[in-house]
Design a protein around this motif. Structure first.
Motif, short mmCIF file in Angstrom:
data_model
loop_
_atom_site.label_atom_id
_atom_site.label_comp_id
_atom_site.label_asym_id
_atom_site.label_seq_id
_atom_site.Cartn_x
_atom_site.Cartn_y
_atom_site.Cartn_z
N SER A 170 -25.46 1.34 -31.35
CA SER A 170 -26.91 1.10 -31.48
C SER A 170 -27.40 0.15 -30.40
CB SER A 170 -27.23 0.50 -32.86
OG SER A 170 -26.94 1.42 -33.88
N HIS A 171 -26.48 -0.42 -29.62
CA HIS A 171 -26.82 -1.42 -28.62
C HIS A 171 -26.17 -1.10 -27.28
CE1 HIS A 171 -27.31 -3.46 -32.55
NE2 HIS A 171 -28.44 -3.82 -31.97
N PRO A 172 -26.60 -0.01 -26.62
CA PRO A 172 -26.03 0.31 -25.31
C PRO A 172 -26.36 -0.77 -24.29
CG PRO A 172 -27.98 1.63 -25.70
CD PRO A 172 -27.69 0.91 -26.98
N HIS A 174 -25.76 2.17 -19.59
CA HIS A 174 -25.13 3.10 -20.52
C HIS A 174 -26.14 4.18 -20.92
CE1 HIS A 174 -21.75 0.24 -22.06
NE2 HIS A 174 -21.74 0.40 -20.75
N ILE A 175 -25.66 5.40 -20.97
CA ILE A 175 -26.48 6.53 -21.40
C ILE A 175 -25.87 7.07 -22.69
CG2 ILE A 175 -27.31 8.84 -20.81
CD1 ILE A 175 -27.23 7.97 -17.85
N TYR A 185 -31.90 0.23 -19.58
CA TYR A 185 -32.03 -0.54 -18.34
C TYR A 185 -32.05 -2.03 -18.62
CZ TYR A 185 -37.13 -1.08 -19.07
OH TYR A 185 -38.37 -1.39 -19.57
N GLY A 186 -32.07 -2.42 -19.87
CA GLY A 186 -32.05 -3.81 -20.31
C GLY A 186 -31.59 -3.84 -21.75
N THR A 229 -21.79 6.35 -18.02
CA THR A 229 -21.97 4.98 -17.56
C THR A 229 -22.40 5.00 -16.11
OG1 THR A 229 -20.24 4.19 -19.08
CG2 THR A 229 -20.85 2.73 -17.25
N ILE A 230 -23.53 4.37 -15.81
CA ILE A 230 -24.00 4.21 -14.44
C ILE A 230 -23.08 3.18 -13.77
CG2 ILE A 230 -25.91 3.40 -12.97
CD1 ILE A 230 -26.72 5.96 -14.36
#
Length: 136
Positions: free
Chosen positions: A66-68, A72-73, A89-90, A108-109
């Motif tokens: 629930s907290h990427p 993270h995608i 993005y944050g 994962t970027i």
């Protein structure tokens, strides 16, 4: 598996998390190259998402959160809310109007993480942007 992600004017290297989320990764890999539109999240914080309505990937929860973290995608496979792909993005507390959700962290970027807030703010203030995923 290495990916390229093009979002608005930005280019990112990414990693498909085949070991941690094998079923989600395989379902998404079959769609490559994948194109969509990202819009800013409504309830979740600093993220952009691809709304997918009732589209089904045919996967259940795996490597879900629930907290990427930024970069993270996650894929929410549907259920109490519509199917979606979210790029953090944050700070993100993944939720919908139905309450807190969890999604499968499957990409994962790995480059240009410093550009993610620029992308998120551009989507927030200028509207939807195109996004494209392809094998690298």
């Amino acid at each position: 598996m290495k990916l390229k992600v093009y979002a608005g004017p930005y280019e990112f290297d990414a990693w498909l998390e085949c070991e941690k989320a094998p079923k989600t990764s395989e379902a998404f890999r079959k769609l490559l190259p994948y194109e969509g539109d990202i819009v800013h999240v409504r309830w979740s914080g600093e993220g952009v998402w691809i709304p997918l309505g009732d589209y089904t990937f045919g996967v259940d929860y795996e490597n879900h959160t629930s907290h990427p973290a930024p970069g993270h995608i996650i894929l929410y496979p549907g259920g109490i809310s519509e199917t979606e792909i979210l790029l953090a993005y944050g700070g993100v507390d993944f939720s919908s109007k139905m309450g807190q959700l969890a999604g499968n962290h499957f990409i994962t970027i790995t480059s240009n993480l410093d550009k993610l807030p620029e992308l998120g703010n551009a989507v927030l203030w200028k509207g939807a942007h195109k996004i494209r995923f392809e094998a690298a």
